[in-house]
Design a protein around this motif. Structure first.
Motif, mmCIF file in Angstrom:
data_model
loop_
_atom_site.group_PDB
_atom_site.id
_atom_site.type_symbol
_atom_site.label_atom_id
_atom_site.label_comp_id
_atom_site.label_asym_id
_atom_site.label_seq_id
_atom_site.Cartn_x
_atom_site.Cartn_y
_atom_site.Cartn_z
ATOM 1 N N THR A 194 7.605 -6.138 -8.961
ATOM 2 C CA THR A 194 8.340 -5.148 -8.170
ATOM 3 C C THR A 194 8.217 -5.540 -6.712
ATOM 4 O O THR A 194 7.300 -6.268 -6.321
ATOM 5 C CB THR A 194 7.794 -3.727 -8.376
ATOM 6 N N TYR A 195 9.143 -5.037 -5.892
ATOM 7 C CA TYR A 195 9.201 -5.452 -4.491
ATOM 8 C C TYR A 195 8.880 -4.287 -3.560
ATOM 9 O O TYR A 195 9.458 -3.204 -3.691
ATOM 10 C CB TYR A 195 10.592 -6.008 -4.181
ATOM 11 N N ALA A 196 7.953 -4.504 -2.655
ATOM 12 C CA ALA A 196 7.548 -3.488 -1.687
ATOM 13 C C ALA A 196 8.240 -3.754 -0.359
ATOM 14 O O ALA A 196 7.709 -4.436 0.514
ATOM 15 C CB ALA A 196 6.030 -3.505 -1.506
ATOM 16 N N LYS A 197 9.432 -3.207 -0.214
ATOM 17 C CA LYS A 197 10.192 -3.474 1.009
ATOM 18 C C LYS A 197 9.530 -2.854 2.233
ATOM 19 O O LYS A 197 8.785 -1.879 2.135
ATOM 20 C CB LYS A 197 11.626 -2.953 0.874
ATOM 21 N N LYS A 198 9.802 -3.422 3.373
ATOM 22 C CA LYS A 198 9.254 -2.960 4.640
ATOM 23 C C LYS A 198 9.674 -1.520 4.911
ATOM 24 O O LYS A 198 10.790 -1.115 4.594
ATOM 25 C CB LYS A 198 9.754 -3.878 5.774
ATOM 26 N N LEU A 199 8.780 -0.739 5.507
ATOM 27 C CA LEU A 199 9.088 0.651 5.824
ATOM 28 C C LEU A 199 10.125 0.745 6.926
ATOM 29 O O LEU A 199 10.192 -0.101 7.832
ATOM 30 C CB LEU A 199 7.828 1.391 6.271
ATOM 31 N N ILE A 232 0.838 -1.200 0.000
ATOM 32 C CA ILE A 232 0.000 0.000 0.000
ATOM 33 C C ILE A 232 0.871 1.247 0.000
ATOM 34 O O ILE A 232 0.697 2.170 -0.795
ATOM 35 C CB ILE A 232 -0.955 -0.007 1.204
ATOM 36 N N GLN A 233 1.852 1.281 0.900
ATOM 37 C CA GLN A 233 2.725 2.446 1.009
ATOM 38 C C GLN A 233 3.564 2.653 -0.240
ATOM 39 O O GLN A 233 3.726 3.778 -0.718
ATOM 40 C CB GLN A 233 3.639 2.305 2.233
ATOM 41 N N ARG A 234 4.091 1.561 -0.785
ATOM 42 C CA ARG A 234 4.975 1.701 -1.951
ATOM 43 C C ARG A 234 4.207 2.114 -3.201
ATOM 44 O O ARG A 234 4.747 2.826 -4.049
ATOM 45 C CB ARG A 234 5.729 0.396 -2.195
ATOM 46 N N SER A 235 2.957 1.707 -3.321
ATOM 47 C CA SER A 235 2.178 2.122 -4.488
ATOM 48 C C SER A 235 1.903 3.619 -4.441
ATOM 49 O O SER A 235 1.962 4.313 -5.464
ATOM 50 C CB SER A 235 0.865 1.336 -4.566
ATOM 51 N N LEU A 236 1.617 4.135 -3.253
ATOM 52 C CA LEU A 236 1.427 5.574 -3.089
ATOM 53 C C LEU A 236 2.720 6.338 -3.359
ATOM 54 O O LEU A 236 2.734 7.340 -4.073
ATOM 55 C CB LEU A 236 0.946 5.877 -1.663
ATOM 56 N N GLU A 237 3.784 5.859 -2.771
ATOM 57 C CA GLU A 237 5.083 6.511 -2.908
ATOM 58 C C GLU A 237 5.521 6.583 -4.369
ATOM 59 O O GLU A 237 6.145 7.558 -4.799
ATOM 60 C CB GLU A 237 6.112 5.741 -2.069
ATOM 61 N N ALA A 238 5.183 5.562 -5.134
ATOM 62 C CA ALA A 238 5.594 5.497 -6.535
ATOM 63 C C ALA A 238 4.701 6.320 -7.457
ATOM 64 O O ALA A 238 5.021 6.520 -8.627
ATOM 65 C CB ALA A 238 5.603 4.043 -6.997
#
Length: 331
Positions: free
Chosen positions: A207-212, A124-130
Motif C-alpha cells: 500500500t502507498y502512504a502518500k504525502k500529507l 505513520i500518519q496513514r497507518s493511524l488514519e487507516a
C-alpha cells in the motif's frame, strides 16, 4: 569476529538524528553524514541546519549537503569515503543506482512501517488514519524502487487508541535505532551473505502512504465518528484536523473562523440529526453528529489562540456552539 563498519549516514529530522546517535555511541565508524542544504526557517527566514547536521557537527563528523546526486562530482565524492555501507533514515532525496551500489554492502533504509504496507512518505500518519492495530520499523536493502527493497529485519509495536502521529513517531524513534544496530551487527559478520537473510517484499500486499496535504485536514462530517477520530489523531502535530464555520447575522458581515481539533473522542449516538449538527454541549466537550455515531470535540484551538479544553473556551464563546445548529455555520 565482526569488524567495525565504516558508515555513511544520510538523514534529516530528529527521527534520523536519534538513529545517528545510536551509531555514534556504537562500535561502528560514521565517516560522513549527508543531509539536505540548510533551509530558511522562522519569521526571519534564517538558514537553519537540520537535527542530523547539528548532531554530526557536535561530534566533529564531516557533513555533506549536496542538492542531489545527479552530478558526477557528488557521486565520486561519496565513493571516495570508501564506506562499507550507507544508512538512510528520512533523508528526503531519491538515490540514483550509482549511489545505491557505491558502498561495499550497498545502502539500507530504516522505514517507519511494516513493509510492504505503507511504502512512501507518510507511513505513520496513514497507518493511524487507516485504523491499523500495529505498526513498526522495517530495515531494508535499498533498490531503485520506492521502499521496494528486500527486508532484512522487522520490529513491531501496538497502536493504542490514544496514539497520535506524534506519540507513534516517538515509539518508532525508540524501536528504530535498536533494530538498526542489530542489523549492522548482522551485516558486519565476515560470512554475511544477503541471500541468507533478506526477504523479498510481496508487491501484491503493498500500500502507498502518500504525502500529507493541508486540504485533508478539513473535517468531513459525512464520514463516521471513528473515521474522523482517526484523522484527528493522524494529523497531530501537522496539519491538525480543523473545521471552518461562518459567523453571520443581521448585524454581522459573514466572517469565517477556522478551528483546529487537538483532542476528540467517539461517542454513541443513534439519533437522526444531520451530520455536522451540534447535538450536545457541556464541560466534557462539543458533540457533533456524523453518519455513524458522534464525535466529541474536547480540546480545540481558536484562530490566533492556544489550544484549550472546550470547557475553558465555552466561558467566553458559548454563543458560538448552540445545540441544534450546524457546526459549520453560526447566526
Amino acid at each position: 569476529m565482526a569488524t567495525p563498519l565504516n558508515i555513511i549516514f544520510a538523514g534529516t529530522p530528529d527521527f534520523a538524528a536519534q538513529h545517528l546517535a545510536a551509531l555514534i555511541n556504537g562500535e561502528h565508524n560514521v565517516v560522513a553524514v549527508y543531509c539536505p542544504p540548510d533551509k530558511p526557517a522562522g519569521r526571519g527566514k534564517r538558514l537553519t541546519a537540520c537535527a542530523t547536521k547539528l548532531l554530526a557537527l557536535e561530534h566533529n563528523i564531516i557533513v555533506e549537503q549536496p542538492l542531489n546526486f545527479k552530478s558526477e562530482e557528488d557521486q565520486q565524492r561519496l565513493a571516495q569515503y570508501n564506506a562499507d555501507i550507507m544508512v538512510v533514515v528520512a533523508y528526503g532525496l531519491l538515490l540514483p543506482e550509482v549511489i545505491l551500489h557505491s558502498p561495499r554492502l550497498g545502502c539500507i533504509n530504516v522505514h517507519g512501517s511494516i513493509l510492504p504496507k505503507w511504502r512512501g512518505a507518510a507511513p505513520i500518519q496513514r497507518s493511524l488514519e487507516a485504523g491499523d492495530k500495529k505498526t513498526g520499523v522495517t530495515i531494508m536493502q535499498m533498490d531503485k524502487g520506492l521502499d521496494t527493497g528486500d527486508m532484512i529485519l522487522k520490529t513491531e509495536c501496538e497502536i493504542e487508541i490514544t496514539d497520535t502521529s506524534a506519540s507513534l513517531y516517538e515509539k518508532l524513534a525508540s524501536l528504530g535505532p535498536t533494530a538498526l544496530v542489530e542489523t549492522l551487527a548482522l551485516m558486519a559478520q565476515p560470512n554475511y551473505q544477503a541471500s541468507d537473510h533478506n526477504v523479498a517484499q510481496d508487491n501484491e500486499l503493498a500500500t502507498y502512504a502518500k504525502k500529507l496535504d493541508k486540504a485533508e485536514a478539513e473535517l468531513n462530517w459525512q464520514l463516521s465518528a471513528c473515521e474522523l477520530h482517526r484523522k484527528v489523531r493522524a494529523y497531530i502535530p501537522w496539519p491538525v484536523s480543523q473545521f471552518t464555520f461562518t459567523e453571520s447575522g443581521p448585524e454581522v458581515e459573514d466572517k469565517h473562523h477556522r478551528l483546529r481539533v487537538w483532542q476528540a473522542s467517539v461517542q454513541v449516538y443513534q439519533g437522526n440529526a444531520a451530520p455536522g449538527t451540534i447535538i450536545k454541549v457541556d464541560k466534557e466537550g462539543i458533540e457533533v453528529a456524523t453518519t455513524d455515531g458522534s464525535l466529541r470535540l474536547e480540546v480545540i484551538q481558536l484562530p490566533g489562540k492556544k489550544a484549550l479544553a472546550v470547557k475553558d473556551i465555552l466561558n467566553g464563546r458559548s454563543d458560538w456552539f448552540v445545540v441544534g445548529s450546524p457546526i459549520n455555520k453560526l447566526g
